[in-house]
Design an enzyme around this catalytic site. Sequence first.
Site, PDB file in Angstrom:
ATOM      1  CG  ASP A  23       9.291  52.714  69.463  1.00 51.54           C
ATOM      2  OD1 ASP A  23      10.089  52.163  69.924  1.00 51.54           O
ATOM      3  OD2 ASP A  23       8.354  52.426  68.774  1.00 51.54           O
ATOM      4  CD  GLU A 191      14.953  49.779  64.457  1.00 60.64           C
ATOM      5  OE1 GLU A 191      14.181  49.545  63.600  1.00 60.64           O
ATOM      6  OE2 GLU A 191      15.085  49.279  65.607  1.00 60.64           O
TER       7      GLU A 191
END
Length: 506
Positions: A23, A191
């Site tokens: 991420d 997301e």
Amino acid sequence: MKDPHGESGGTYRNPVLAADWSDPDVIRVGDDFYLTASSFGRVPGLPLLHSRDLVNWRLVGHALRRLEPADRFAVPRPDGGVWAPAIRHHAGRFWIFWGDPDLGIQQVNAPAIHGPWTEPRLVKEGKGLIDPCPLWDDDGAAYLVHGWARSRSGVKNRLTCHRLSPDGERVLDEGRVVVDGDALPGWFTLEGPKFYRRDGWYWIFAPAGSVETGWQGAFRSRSVFGPYEERIVLAQGESEVNGPHQGAWVTTAAGSDWFLHFQHRGAFGRVVHLQPMRWDADGWPAVGSGGEPVPGGPLPVGGLPTQRPATDDDFPDGGFGPQWSWLANPQPGWARSHRGAGLRLGCLPTADAHDLRLLPHVLAQRLPVGPRRVTVELALDAEAPGARAGLTVLGDAFSWIGLERAGDGAVRLVHRFAEQVAERERDAAPPGPAPTGRALLRVDVLADGRCRFAAAAGDADPPVPSGFDFAAVGWGWTGAQLGLFAAAPAGADDAGTATFTRFRVT
């Protein structure tokens, strides 16, 4: 042959970070780029990497010293802790926001990348609040967008935006859903939003479609609270890069745009790719080549030397480099300082000595994408029966090779493993003698994640292969780890120490 990553070749090859930097988020400050990534339950958390060209990166530290609440992170939690952080530079300070899925949205900040970083502040309390990203607007107003974890909140596929206090300390309202993935045909698992402003447009870059096979979306609006229109700007297509998404848009000092994202690589976790980015005639970002990932290309900034995050360590004075993290909040006695080289770990008595997945005092670093050879020297100085130490590949299954003190006082060379469904380890090969209490340990990591263990007792050379090929697997939301550990059975008195020297990844 020219190095495709360095100044001699003028080009780069993906992935630019070939290990689990999950991420990633990136910013530029002047001529410097800074990257942070998810660290989940590892301590210290929030790794900080520096680059001058978006390709060559160096790990310079961490922004989070410990995880709170301390008692919750006294044990390994590879599915908790720090999820999908966002890093920004505002008002002369660095800011990092992240979501703890069980606690809420938190923030730390510092005047410089090396700190000192503040203690974490809870910006918004609540379960399932993840992937936050702030935006300070030109008029001084501030906003925060975040996603949702269904596993904690029962909500997913939504992006929520709040007004944020300009000091970044708290949200000012209940928030509004600005993108509802359920209302978009074919979109799911939306997301990881990142918030930007460009030419009068508010932009939310957000991935969807799952980690393994998803895509990168871009959303834009003239108003911060929408309505937003959407477009898929990066997907696997005919390339070999599965699930290219969740990362950061960054612009060089010269004005070229780039996008960094991860690719899920099984046991190796989420590796980082770099894509060129342009703007099409309609004002939308065009990422990669025709919306598909590229294998590499010209360097964003040329003429800089090759560098990579450190892996090797000689452990001077018993210390260890920033590439290492504990699997939980560390306690006194886990590592012992001393004069000279070598990592000295205490063989801590524990009821969990036979399952490394339960041990908080494993010192670990990311498993690099193979092929790689990992070696370390070990001396076992513990007298307690059952005391052991070794080198492990640790995930939801694990294998390790090392030394153990037998009940008769002899030291044995052992190789053990545990499958994902197993509750304790068993032998991967018959134990052998190690009369000097010393060994050279080795694991060869293959390109497909298989690991081949070998060892040599005392001064024997070379290491002898041991057991079978072990298929490394990830763990929670992380890739597998390379770990060093020492332990002893519960009730052992003065179990002693184990010393590791010359850790190398080649």
